[in-house]
Design an enzyme around this catalytic site. Sequence first.
Site, PDB file in Angstrom:
ATOM      1  N   LYS A  78      -1.146  -6.743 -16.839  1.00  0.00           N
ATOM      2  CA  LYS A  78      -0.766  -5.490 -17.498  1.00  0.00           C
ATOM      3  C   LYS A  78       0.002  -4.559 -16.554  1.00  0.00           C
ATOM      4  CE  LYS A  78      -2.989  -1.773 -20.161  1.00  0.00           C
ATOM      5  NZ  LYS A  78      -4.281  -1.420 -20.806  1.00  0.00           N
TER       6      LYS A  78
ATOM      7  N   ASP B 229      -7.208  -4.405 -27.845  1.00  0.00           N
ATOM      8  CA  ASP B 229      -7.180  -3.661 -26.586  1.00  0.00           C
ATOM      9  C   ASP B 229      -6.732  -4.657 -25.521  1.00  0.00           C
ATOM     10  OD1 ASP B 229      -7.689  -2.437 -24.161  1.00  0.00           O
ATOM     11  OD2 ASP B 229      -9.839  -2.149 -24.498  1.00  0.00           O
TER      12      ASP B 229
ATOM     13  N   GLU C  91      -4.484   4.411 -25.900  1.00  0.00           N
ATOM     14  CA  GLU C  91      -5.899   4.084 -25.746  1.00  0.00           C
ATOM     15  C   GLU C  91      -6.815   5.285 -26.025  1.00  0.00           C
ATOM     16  OE1 GLU C  91      -5.858   2.255 -21.879  1.00  0.00           O
ATOM     17  OE2 GLU C  91      -4.721   0.546 -22.635  1.00  0.00           O
TER      18      GLU C  91
ATOM     19  N   ASP D 155     -11.434   7.577 -18.955  1.00  0.00           N
ATOM     20  CA  ASP D 155     -11.428   6.112 -19.028  1.00  0.00           C
ATOM     21  C   ASP D 155     -11.406   5.498 -17.627  1.00  0.00           C
ATOM     22  OD1 ASP D 155     -10.908   3.416 -19.386  1.00  0.00           O
ATOM     23  OD2 ASP D 155      -9.299   3.701 -20.841  1.00  0.00           O
TER      24      ASP D 155
HETATM   25  P1  ADP Z   1     -10.111  -2.448 -18.266  1.00  0.00           P
HETATM   26  O1  ADP Z   1      -9.932  -1.391 -19.295  1.00  0.00           O
HETATM   27  O2  ADP Z   1      -9.511  -2.085 -16.954  1.00  0.00           O
HETATM   28  O3  ADP Z   1      -9.702  -3.793 -18.730  1.00  0.00           O
HETATM   29  P2  ADP Z   1     -13.043  -2.387 -18.646  1.00  0.00           P
HETATM   30  O4  ADP Z   1     -13.152  -1.158 -19.427  1.00  0.00           O
HETATM   31  O5  ADP Z   1     -13.397  -3.661 -19.312  1.00  0.00           O
HETATM   32  O6  ADP Z   1     -11.670  -2.525 -17.888  1.00  0.00           O
HETATM   33  O7  ADP Z   1     -13.994  -2.195 -17.357  1.00  0.00           O
HETATM   34  C1  ADP Z   1     -14.215  -3.212 -16.441  1.00  0.00           C
HETATM   35  C2  ADP Z   1     -15.042  -2.678 -15.301  1.00  0.00           C
HETATM   36  O8  ADP Z   1     -16.299  -2.227 -15.793  1.00  0.00           O
HETATM   37  C3  ADP Z   1     -15.335  -3.732 -14.247  1.00  0.00           C
HETATM   38  O9  ADP Z   1     -15.096  -3.203 -12.957  1.00  0.00           O
HETATM   39  C4  ADP Z   1     -16.817  -4.000 -14.444  1.00  0.00           C
HETATM   40  O10 ADP Z   1     -17.461  -4.394 -13.234  1.00  0.00           O
HETATM   41  C5  ADP Z   1     -17.315  -2.638 -14.915  1.00  0.00           C
HETATM   42  N1  ADP Z   1     -18.593  -2.737 -15.611  1.00  0.00           N
HETATM   43  C6  ADP Z   1     -18.887  -3.473 -16.717  1.00  0.00           C
HETATM   44  N2  ADP Z   1     -20.168  -3.340 -17.054  1.00  0.00           N
HETATM   45  C7  ADP Z   1     -20.729  -2.500 -16.134  1.00  0.00           C
HETATM   46  C8  ADP Z   1     -22.048  -1.993 -15.926  1.00  0.00           C
HETATM   47  N3  ADP Z   1     -23.047  -2.332 -16.725  1.00  0.00           N
HETATM   48  N4  ADP Z   1     -22.246  -1.158 -14.875  1.00  0.00           N
HETATM   49  C9  ADP Z   1     -21.228  -0.827 -14.051  1.00  0.00           C
HETATM   50  N5  ADP Z   1     -19.975  -1.279 -14.191  1.00  0.00           N
HETATM   51  C10 ADP Z   1     -19.722  -2.119 -15.211  1.00  0.00           C
HETATM   52 MG    MG Z   2      -9.414  -0.278 -20.853  1.00  0.00          MG
END
Ligand code: ADP
Ligand code: MG
Length: 539
Positions: free
Chosen positions: A87, A24, A187, A211
């Site tokens: 990205k 991913d 995704e 998502d």
């Molecule tokens: P991406 O797909 O954009 O790379 P992710 O799915 O990894 O991103 O999501 C990242 C986001 O999730 C960040 O903004 C992070 O602060 C938020 N996040 C991660 N854990 C938590 C949580 N426990 N509660 C709220 N937000 C969270």
């Molecule tokens: Mg993602």
Amino acid sequence: MPKYAIDLKSGAIKNEHPIIIGIDLGTTHSLVAIMENGKAQVVKDEFGENALLASLLHLSEDNVFSVGEKARAYIEVDPQNTIYSVKRLMGKSYDDLLSYKDFYGYELLDTGPENLVKIKLRDKSFTPIELSAEILKSLKLRVEKLLDNIVSKAVITVPAYFNDAQRQATRDAGKLAGLEVLRIINEPTAASLAYGIGLDKSVVQTVAVYDLGGGTFDISVLQIQDGVFEVLSTHGDTFLGGDDMDKLIARHWCDQKVFPATFIPSLRKLAEKAKKHLSEHDLFQETDSRFGELSLTRSAFEVIIKPLIDRTLLACEKVLSDANLTINDLDQVIMVGGSTRVPLVKKEVSAFFQKAVFDQMNPDEVVALGAAIQADILAGNQEDLLLLDITPLSLGIETVGGLMDTIIPRNSKVPTKVGRSYTTSVDGQTKLMVSVFQGERDLVNYNRKLGEFVLSGIPPMPAGIPKIDIQFLLDADGILKVKASELRSGVETSVVIQAQYGISEEEMALLLIDSIKNASSDLAARALQESKNEAANVL
Ligand code: ADP
Ligand code: MG
């Protein structure tokens, strides 16, 4: 006695069951998963702690990249040489990115409207492909260390709305990282696979995948039937995510404590900490050496972020109407992305779709896990499943008078192959220029040119006699191959269309709206041009 197959060219021992990894490649986090004992598992870092690799890069003075959390400290102290959200740059030109140039702390180089953007780091320039490859290399290495074996094949995920150029860029990044990319998958498809949806061929299911990540929001509706995953529609907002929640919290504290707005960037890390804490607790409280006591209750946080969630729900409405569905048609709603850990997000989304959402798995891991399952399917370890997507815009060629002749209509399922016959319009014509366009307008001028090539060597014949066959082949990754041949003489030319640059989801929406708005004038223009062509033929 075991038998070993040897590759005669390289002398290397061939691995009979090569491991295929699932990746991913995210805007804020990236991660890798593999199958272990028939189960998809994410692979943690060298300390066995974190599966999420921050999608961050820093280039040191002696030209060494550090990847992940190690690069984070540099965002503030060396912003010009620290890359985040690479990205967003994949498959884009400088012009594509102009409107949100201020978003980046690093320098984008204007390489012209036809070329992919480059990034200046120290005295060098890098493509987003090269930078993404560094993230991929780091993930590949993780698995190689864990298994003590070489990894050379991967499945990589991309957002459903990624166009040709963006998919091709992702593929190229894989290649550069030493990975043969067996498949690029969407995704939401990966997330569904992770939940086991689609593994039972006998059931037809319609699922929505919500998502909400760090910087982007996507909602997609998929229909899964006979092992075929079809994206019915997709919507989203490329600037809406957890980062915005952090910013709103930082702003809230600034207002509350009468700090100047310039404090917002430095408060963001604490804001993110508060947000994550509030996913589990009702109150966040911390005394910071710089900012004093900072606190936030869950209910205050919910009031702050409600407008953001409302924006995602608007997109959910659109995605359903685009797919001609109502909430009753959906069997499942799957939550993906770290930001869906926020309880209010789950609550509102569940209320909107009027059903319990799928949130049992770690929302930031599901996409990688699904990619690993797809890898396993490709390795032949699971029953044959096929992945099917739709093409978001029509593909066609320019015909006489600048008219668009659509060959593969929008919303067609891919992979697909369509052929059409043409002829020449001038006596003795030996060459034919084939210009390939993407878009919904009747006149190619308003559509987007993907590329062009010349079919030459046609034997001179009167106009209308040569039989020219044009084949469009759109593969499972959404990459277009165009072949033109003159059937009487057997001459042929083919090209793989790699769009020079991509377009955003917003632009795609604009193109569609434009085609509807201009439908009647386009129709008139087409009728006029067609009569002109016909008159010329008669003459
Ligand atoms: P991406 O797909 O954009 O790379 P992710 O799915 O990894 O991103 O999501 C990242 C986001 O999730 C960040 O903004 C992070 O602060 C938020 N996040 C991660 N854990 C938590 C949580 N426990 N509660 C709220 N937000 C969270
Ligand atoms: Mg993602």
